[in-house]
Design a protein around this motif. Structure first.
Motif, PDB file in Angstrom:
ATOM      1  N   VAL A 101       0.700  -1.203  -0.100  1.00  0.00           N
ATOM      2  CA  VAL A 101       0.094   0.054   0.213  1.00  0.00           C
ATOM      3  C   VAL A 101       0.914   1.136   0.060  1.00  0.00           C
ATOM      4  N   LEU A 102       2.198   1.085  -0.017  1.00  0.00           N
ATOM      5  CA  LEU A 102       2.947   2.313  -0.068  1.00  0.00           C
ATOM      6  C   LEU A 102       3.756   2.780  -1.122  1.00  0.00           C
ATOM      7  N   VAL A 103       3.760   4.274  -1.408  1.00  0.00           N
ATOM      8  CA  VAL A 103       4.275   4.670  -2.709  1.00  0.00           C
ATOM      9  C   VAL A 103       5.466   5.584  -2.217  1.00  0.00           C
ATOM     10  N   VAL A 104       6.601   5.665  -2.584  1.00  0.00           N
ATOM     11  CA  VAL A 104       7.605   6.541  -2.397  1.00  0.00           C
ATOM     12  C   VAL A 104       8.316   7.235  -3.616  1.00  0.00           C
ATOM     13  N   ILE A 120       7.769  -6.470   3.272  1.00  0.00           N
ATOM     14  CA  ILE A 120       8.908  -7.522   3.709  1.00  0.00           C
ATOM     15  C   ILE A 120       8.006  -9.166   3.416  1.00  0.00           C
ATOM     16  N   ALA A 121       6.642  -9.153   3.510  1.00  0.00           N
ATOM     17  CA  ALA A 121       5.950 -10.484   3.465  1.00  0.00           C
ATOM     18  C   ALA A 121       5.893 -10.757   2.162  1.00  0.00           C
ATOM     19  N   ASP A 122       6.198 -10.062   1.256  1.00  0.00           N
ATOM     20  CA  ASP A 122       6.303 -10.340  -0.272  1.00  0.00           C
ATOM     21  C   ASP A 122       7.609 -11.105  -0.667  1.00  0.00           C
ATOM     22  N   PRO A 126      12.435 -12.917   4.086  1.00  0.00           N
ATOM     23  CA  PRO A 126      12.324 -11.676   4.751  1.00  0.00           C
ATOM     24  C   PRO A 126      13.486 -11.042   5.322  1.00  0.00           C
ATOM     25  N   ALA A 127      14.494 -11.831   5.919  1.00  0.00           N
ATOM     26  CA  ALA A 127      15.377 -11.257   6.552  1.00  0.00           C
ATOM     27  C   ALA A 127      16.374 -10.541   5.620  1.00  0.00           C
ATOM     28  N   ALA A 128      16.203 -10.813   4.307  1.00  0.00           N
ATOM     29  CA  ALA A 128      17.189 -10.036   3.437  1.00  0.00           C
ATOM     30  C   ALA A 128      16.610  -8.757   2.752  1.00  0.00           C
ATOM     31  N   ALA A 160       4.548  -0.206   9.457  1.00  0.00           N
ATOM     32  CA  ALA A 160       5.469  -1.327   9.810  1.00  0.00           C
ATOM     33  C   ALA A 160       5.323  -2.474   8.665  1.00  0.00           C
ATOM     34  N   GLY A 161       6.209  -3.294   8.786  1.00  0.00           N
ATOM     35  CA  GLY A 161       6.344  -4.233   7.781  1.00  0.00           C
ATOM     36  C   GLY A 161       6.829  -4.172   6.294  1.00  0.00           C
TER      37      GLY A 161
END
Length: 182
Positions: A101-104, A120-122, A126-128, A160-161
C-alpha cells in the motif's frame, strides 16, 4: 524555488481516493487503463500523481504543468524510469517505487537518485529485505546517470512491515527532507 539536496515523499493507496486522475497526461492515463488489477492501478495512479506533486512543489508550478517522460531506453515503450522534461527548468533527478500500500518518490537536484520500498511479507527471504531495497535503490540511481559520491541510506517507512532505502547524492542523511502527501 527551494534549495535542497534530496527529498523523499511518502504516500499510500488511500491517496487514490483524493482524485488525481485529472493530473495525468494521456500517456499516463493509457498506462493506467491497461493495468488489470485494481491494486496495480492504484499504485500507478498514486505514484504518477505523487511524482507530479513532488516536482511541482520543487519547481513552484502546478502538478499538471510537470512534463514526465517514461520512454524505456531498451524498447521505446512508455514504461521506463521517469524523467522530468520541463524546458527552461533545471530538472531534478527522480525515482519512484511502490509495494503493497506504500508509494515513495525521491527527488534530487544534485545528481541521480534511486529509491525502493518493499513489503517484507512479499519476499521469499524476509531477513534479506534491507539488502534487497539497498541494492534496488542503488541500481535505480546508477541507471539515472553517473553518480558522484553519495550514500545509500535506510528509510523509515511510514508503516510497519516494510523496508525502504534511498541512494542519494547527499553524503549526509541530514540533507534529506522527508514529506508525506496528502
Amino acid at each position: 524555488m527551494r534549495q535542497f539536496m534530496a527529498e523523499v515523499w511518502w504516500s499510500s493507496l488511500t491517496a487514490a481516493g483524493h482524485g488525481g486522475l485529472d493530473m495525468l497526461d494521456p500517456t499516463e492515463r493509457a498506462r493506467l487503463e491497461s493495468l488489470e488489477r485494481p491494486a496495480d492501478r492504484g499504485r500507478f495512479l498514486v505514484g504518477a500523481v505523487l511524482l507530479r506533486v513532488a516536482v511541482a512543489s520543487h519547481a513552484g508550478i502546478a502538478p499538471t504543468d510537470v512534463s514526465i517522460d517514461r520512454t524505456c531506453n531498451e524498447c521505446g515503450a512508455p514504461h521506463g524510469a521517469p524523467r522530468v522534461m520541463n524546458p527552461g527548468m533545471a530538472a531534478p533527478w527522480v525515482s519512484v517505487s511502490h509495494s503493497g500500500v506504500l508509494v515513495v518518490v525521491a527527488l534530487s537536484t544534485m545528481g541521480p537518485v534511486g529509491v525502493d520500498v518493499q513489503r517484507i511479507a512479499d519476499l521469499k527471504d524476509p531477513a534479506a529485505a534491507a539488502g534487497w531495497v539497498r541494492r534496488e535503490a542503488l541500481f535505480k540511481a546508477r541507471s539515472g546517470g553517473p553518480a558522484a559520491g553519495g550514500s545509500v541510506c535506510e528509510l523509515q517507512a511510514p508503516l510497519a512491515g516494510y523496508a525502504a532505502a534511498a541512494a542519494l547524492p547527499a553524503n549526509d542523511e541530514r540533507d534529506v527532507v522527508v514529506l508525506n502527501w496528502p
